[in-house]
Scaffold this active site. Structure first.
Site, short mmCIF file in Angstrom:
data_model
loop_
_atom_site.label_atom_id
_atom_site.label_comp_id
_atom_site.label_asym_id
_atom_site.label_seq_id
_atom_site.Cartn_x
_atom_site.Cartn_y
_atom_site.Cartn_z
N LYS A 44 -2.27 9.70 -7.26
CA LYS A 44 -3.68 10.06 -7.04
C LYS A 44 -4.11 11.17 -7.98
CE LYS A 44 -3.48 8.55 -2.23
NZ LYS A 44 -3.24 8.94 -0.83
N GLN A 88 -2.72 13.98 3.39
CA GLN A 88 -1.81 12.85 3.31
C GLN A 88 -1.10 12.63 4.64
OE1 GLN A 88 -1.35 10.83 0.46
NE2 GLN A 88 -0.23 9.54 1.91
N ASP A 111 -10.97 10.00 2.97
CA ASP A 111 -10.12 8.99 3.59
C ASP A 111 -10.84 8.21 4.69
OD1 ASP A 111 -7.66 8.38 2.56
OD2 ASP A 111 -6.54 9.87 3.72
#
Length: 279
Positions: A44, A88, A111
């Site tokens: 990423k 994450q 997200d």
């Protein structure tokens, strides 16, 4: 379906958008040293750097207290140099993942896991949507796969992939069935699918005798084995499917491209170039 090629093109388009917007900052938070999560964060950051997005890396010990993690998220919410926040997952057992996601400013929720983001998706008024389902929809559009009136089956019900995937397909006028670990006779459902999305993380769970001739099959799952990276779909499915995403090189690159697009979208919300719904 070549996700790597499409993602490369999209990343170039995103690079142009970043130049237009000006500065885009994406903060990632990694708790612990899970090898798979390490790889995801590295990929990423690499993609963000290439697109001109400032990637801000936060690494925290696996023993961190929940309150400390929430405090960091709240600091990032107030940081004007940060447009998007990605924590994450999975998180260590001592941390309430739902509380952490609720702490993220919905305008920075790249997200798409904040309840506000999920609610907007449920209502068909999307703000920021999880990147993997977004990437899958772009891939289906690129290959002109008909969704309206299609029978779509999603295998998996996670809040990051399965559920938002089903919502997006439903909003595109597919007739959607969601299958999961308690579904009996899975093949009875998958054989009806014109469009099949597998997202459970079980290598080879979808075999060729479970797929309708001429179906489009999207393999979201990815598992590291002794023989390399494998998906949820057995490679022999290529013999019956009209379209199939490879693993690797299918959905993975699209997920990263969609995440970068979400970061740019978040920056547009924050600058007022896009209207964000009042909360």
């Amino acid at each position: 379906m070549d996700g790597a090629a499409l993602a490369a093109r999209l990343r170039e388009e995103i690079k142009d958008e970043v130049e237009e917007v000006g500065h885009v900052g994406l903060a990632t938070v990694l708790v612990g040293d899970d090898p798979a999560s390490e790889v995801y964060i590295r990929l990423k950051h690499k993609a963000a750097d290439a697109a001109g997005i400032e990637a801000i890396d936060h690494r925290l010990p696996v023993t961190i207290a929940e309150d400390e993690l929430v405090e960091l998220v709240e600091e990032l919410n107030e940081d004007d140099s940060v447009d998007g926040i990605l924590v994450q997952t999975p998180l260590p057992d001592q941390i309430d993942e739902a509380r952490v996601m609720r702490a993220i400013d919905p305008m920075k929720d790249v997200d798409g896991l904040h309840p506000f983001s999920a609610g907007q998706l449920y209502l068909g008024r999307q703000t920021l949507v999880p990147a993997t389902p977004l990437g899958v929809m772009q891939l289906l559009t690129e290959y002109r796969i008909s969704i309206a009136a299609a029978r779509a089956v999603v295998v998996g019900r996670s809040p990051l992939v399965g559920k938002p995937m089903a919502m997006l397909l439903l909003q595109a006028n597919a007739t959607v069935t969601i299958c999961h670990s308690r579904t009996e006779d899975l093949a009875r459902h998958t054989l009806d699918a014109d469009l099949l999305v597998a997202a459970v993380g079980l290598p080879g769970v979808i075999t060729s005798d479970m797929v309708k001739q001429g179906a489009a099959v999207v393999d979201v799952g990815i598992t590291r084995t002794e023989s390399g990276l494998v998906g949820d779909v057995d490679p022999n499915v290529a013999e019956v499917a009209a379209f199939l995403t490879p693993v690797p090189g299918g959905v993975g690159p699209m997920t990263i491209a969609a995440l970068l697009a979400n970061a740019v979208r978040a920056a547009r919300y924050r600058s007022g170039k896009l209207a964000f719904p009042l909360i």
